[in-house]
Design an enzyme around this catalytic site. Structure first.
Site, PDB file in Angstrom:
ATOM      1  N   ASP A  86       0.877  -1.182   0.000  1.00 26.91           N
ATOM      2  CA  ASP A  86       0.000   0.000   0.000  1.00 26.91           C
ATOM      3  C   ASP A  86       0.911   1.228   0.000  1.00 26.91           C
ATOM      4  O   ASP A  86       2.105   1.122   0.268  1.00 26.91           O
ATOM      5  CB  ASP A  86      -0.895  -0.013   1.259  1.00 26.91           C
ATOM      6  N   SER A  87       0.307   2.380  -0.243  1.00 30.30           N
ATOM      7  CA  SER A  87       1.089   3.610  -0.171  1.00 30.30           C
ATOM      8  C   SER A  87       1.476   3.923   1.275  1.00 30.30           C
ATOM      9  O   SER A  87       2.380   4.707   1.514  1.00 30.30           O
ATOM     10  CB  SER A  87       0.261   4.767  -0.733  1.00 30.30           C
ATOM     11  N   TYR A 115      -0.358   8.578  -2.518  1.00 32.27           N
ATOM     12  CA  TYR A 115      -0.359   8.311  -3.953  1.00 32.27           C
ATOM     13  C   TYR A 115      -1.547   9.012  -4.631  1.00 32.27           C
ATOM     14  O   TYR A 115      -1.518   9.285  -5.826  1.00 32.27           O
ATOM     15  CB  TYR A 115      -0.512   6.808  -4.218  1.00 32.27           C
ATOM     16  N   GLY A 116      -2.602   9.228  -3.849  1.00 40.78           N
ATOM     17  CA  GLY A 116      -3.883   9.677  -4.411  1.00 40.78           C
ATOM     18  C   GLY A 116      -3.841  10.993  -5.158  1.00 40.78           C
ATOM     19  O   GLY A 116      -4.694  11.276  -5.983  1.00 40.78           O
ATOM     20  N   CYS A 174      -3.696  -1.030  -2.096  1.00 35.81           N
ATOM     21  CA  CYS A 174      -3.966   0.394  -2.308  1.00 35.81           C
ATOM     22  C   CYS A 174      -4.921   0.569  -3.491  1.00 35.81           C
ATOM     23  O   CYS A 174      -4.606   0.150  -4.615  1.00 35.81           O
ATOM     24  CB  CYS A 174      -2.627   1.072  -2.602  1.00 35.81           C
ATOM     25  N   ASN A 175      -6.053   1.198  -3.260  1.00 34.82           N
ATOM     26  CA  ASN A 175      -7.018   1.426  -4.348  1.00 34.82           C
ATOM     27  C   ASN A 175      -6.421   2.276  -5.463  1.00 34.82           C
ATOM     28  O   ASN A 175      -6.650   2.029  -6.636  1.00 34.82           O
ATOM     29  CB  ASN A 175      -8.249   2.154  -3.813  1.00 34.82           C
ATOM     30  N   THR A 176      -5.658   3.292  -5.060  1.00 37.33           N
ATOM     31  CA  THR A 176      -5.083   4.197  -6.062  1.00 37.33           C
ATOM     32  C   THR A 176      -4.119   3.436  -6.968  1.00 37.33           C
ATOM     33  O   THR A 176      -4.200   3.523  -8.199  1.00 37.33           O
ATOM     34  CB  THR A 176      -4.345   5.355  -5.355  1.00 37.33           C
ATOM     35  N   GLU A 188      -5.155   9.990   9.086  1.00 33.81           N
ATOM     36  CA  GLU A 188      -3.758   9.939   9.520  1.00 33.81           C
ATOM     37  C   GLU A 188      -3.501  10.821  10.735  1.00 33.81           C
ATOM     38  O   GLU A 188      -2.610  10.539  11.531  1.00 33.81           O
ATOM     39  CB  GLU A 188      -2.828  10.275   8.355  1.00 33.81           C
ATOM     40  N   CYS A 191     -11.049   3.277  -0.846  1.00 34.36           N
ATOM     41  CA  CYS A 191      -9.748   3.759  -0.362  1.00 34.36           C
ATOM     42  C   CYS A 191      -9.423   3.012   0.919  1.00 34.36           C
ATOM     43  O   CYS A 191     -10.321   2.759   1.743  1.00 34.36           O
ATOM     44  CB  CYS A 191      -9.813   5.265  -0.104  1.00 34.36           C
ATOM     45  N   HIS A 236      -8.124   3.875   3.634  1.00 28.58           N
ATOM     46  CA  HIS A 236      -8.337   4.543   4.921  1.00 28.58           C
ATOM     47  C   HIS A 236      -9.806   4.598   5.352  1.00 28.58           C
ATOM     48  O   HIS A 236     -10.101   4.791   6.518  1.00 28.58           O
ATOM     49  CB  HIS A 236      -7.818   5.980   4.856  1.00 28.58           C
TER      50      HIS A 236
HETATM   51  N1  DGL Z   1      -3.832   3.935  -0.156  1.00 31.31           N
HETATM   52  C1  DGL Z   1      -4.538   4.968  -0.860  1.00 31.31           C
HETATM   53  C2  DGL Z   1      -5.800   4.371  -1.501  1.00 31.31           C
HETATM   54  O1  DGL Z   1      -6.291   3.348  -1.101  1.00 31.31           O
HETATM   55  C3  DGL Z   1      -4.904   6.123   0.033  1.00 31.31           C
HETATM   56  C4  DGL Z   1      -3.726   6.931   0.515  1.00 31.31           C
HETATM   57  C5  DGL Z   1      -2.954   7.591  -0.599  1.00 31.31           C
HETATM   58  O2  DGL Z   1      -3.467   8.506  -1.266  1.00 31.31           O
HETATM   59  O3  DGL Z   1      -1.806   7.198  -0.797  1.00 31.31           O
HETATM   60  O4  DGL Z   1      -6.309   4.924  -2.435  1.00 31.31           O
END
Ligand code: DGL
Length: 265
Positions: free
Chosen positions: A6-7, A38-39, A69-71, A148, A180, A182
């Site tokens: 994940d990011s 990453y978003g 990570c979704n992004t 966060e 996402c 989070h």
């Molecule tokens: N892990 C990212 C997601 O699931 C969220 C945090 C980011 O923007 O890096 O999209």
């Protein structure tokens, strides 16, 4: 090993679900905290990071990769699947399967980072499964920093959620995808604000179930996974906030190990 990246540490919601579902298998987690979020980054950068994260996990002995990570999943999963010889899992498809199955009206809301929403991946996959579905997407860039910061019970967080969810509510969705890592940590605040009749989908358990099924059906991959040793949690930077989120997700302190090297900075 099952490699998960994940990011940051939000993807630990997925790691935890995998550990609960497949407790006999070792996992190695990588959270790219030094380069997150990453978003808000470009596709090109996210793809480069996703490649490097995969290479890092493979070097640790991962035989299966899970993009938590979704992004990263939204822009890089097809590329990683083409480029790497190991099975690649991601968080979007299981969430889409669950959402399409859950929705009675076909009106489905999706919330995610700017990059995830911009990619249009949820619309593509949802309408690919059922062309009658109508998808309403909303980027929620302020939610990751709020999580966060640990602002779980603040008035401001509730107010911002109400603002983000309002346009989706107006479209009368009956299902909402938390697109996402989070957002599952805000589920208790999201559910009352989107409405109690709306089914809120989080993909962590669905990913773990999909992976378990895959291992049952692919004994050669299953046999390559190790059962020995501890689960490992690597990060490219350590912050107090990240350690707090990790603890909140697992319900115990997590030994985050910072990796060094020029790639992840
Ligand atoms: N892990 C990212 C997601 O699931 C969220 C945090 C980011 O923007 O890096 O999209």
């Amino acid at each position: 090993m099952i490699g998960i990246f994940d990011s940051g540490v939000g993807g630990m919601t997925v790691a935890r679900a995998i550990e609960q579902r497949l407790p006999d298998y070792r996992t190695v987690y990588f959270g790219d905290l030094a380069r997150s979020p990453y978003g808000s980054k470009s596709e090109e950068t996210i793809i480069a990071y996703a490649r490097q994260n995969t290479e890092f996990l493979l070097a640790q002995g991962a035989k299966v990769i899970v993009i938590a990570c979704n992004t990263a999943a939204s822009v890089a999963s097809e590329i990683l699947t083409r480029e790497f010889a190991v099975p690649i899992f991601e968080v979007i498809s299981p969430a889409v399967d669950k959402a399409v199955a859950a929705s009675r009206s076909g009106a489905i809301g999706v919330i995610g980072t700017r990059a995830t929403v911009r990619s249009g991946i949820y619309e593509k996959k949802i309408t690919g499964q059922n062309p009658q579905c109508r998808v309403v997407s909303q980027a929620c860039p302020l939610l990751v920093p709020l999580v966060e910061e640990g602002w779980f019970n603040k008035r401001e967080t509730k107010m911002i959620l109400r603002r983000y969810l309002h346009p989706i509510r107006l479209k009368n969705v009956d299902t909402l995808v938390l697109g996402c890592t989070h957002y599952p940590l805000l589920k208790n605040l999201i559910q009352p604000r989107i409405g109690k009749r709306v089914t809120v989908i989080d993909s962590a358990e669905a990913v773990a179930a999909g992976l378990a099924k895959f291992l049952e059906e692919n004994p050669e991959v299953e046999a390559s996974l190790s059962h020995e040793g501890e689960n490992l949690y690597y990060v490219s930077d350590i912050t107090e906030a990240a350690a707090d989120i990790a603890k909140r997700v697992f319900g115990r302190p997590i030994d985050l190990q910072k990796i060094s090297g020029e790639t992840f900075c």
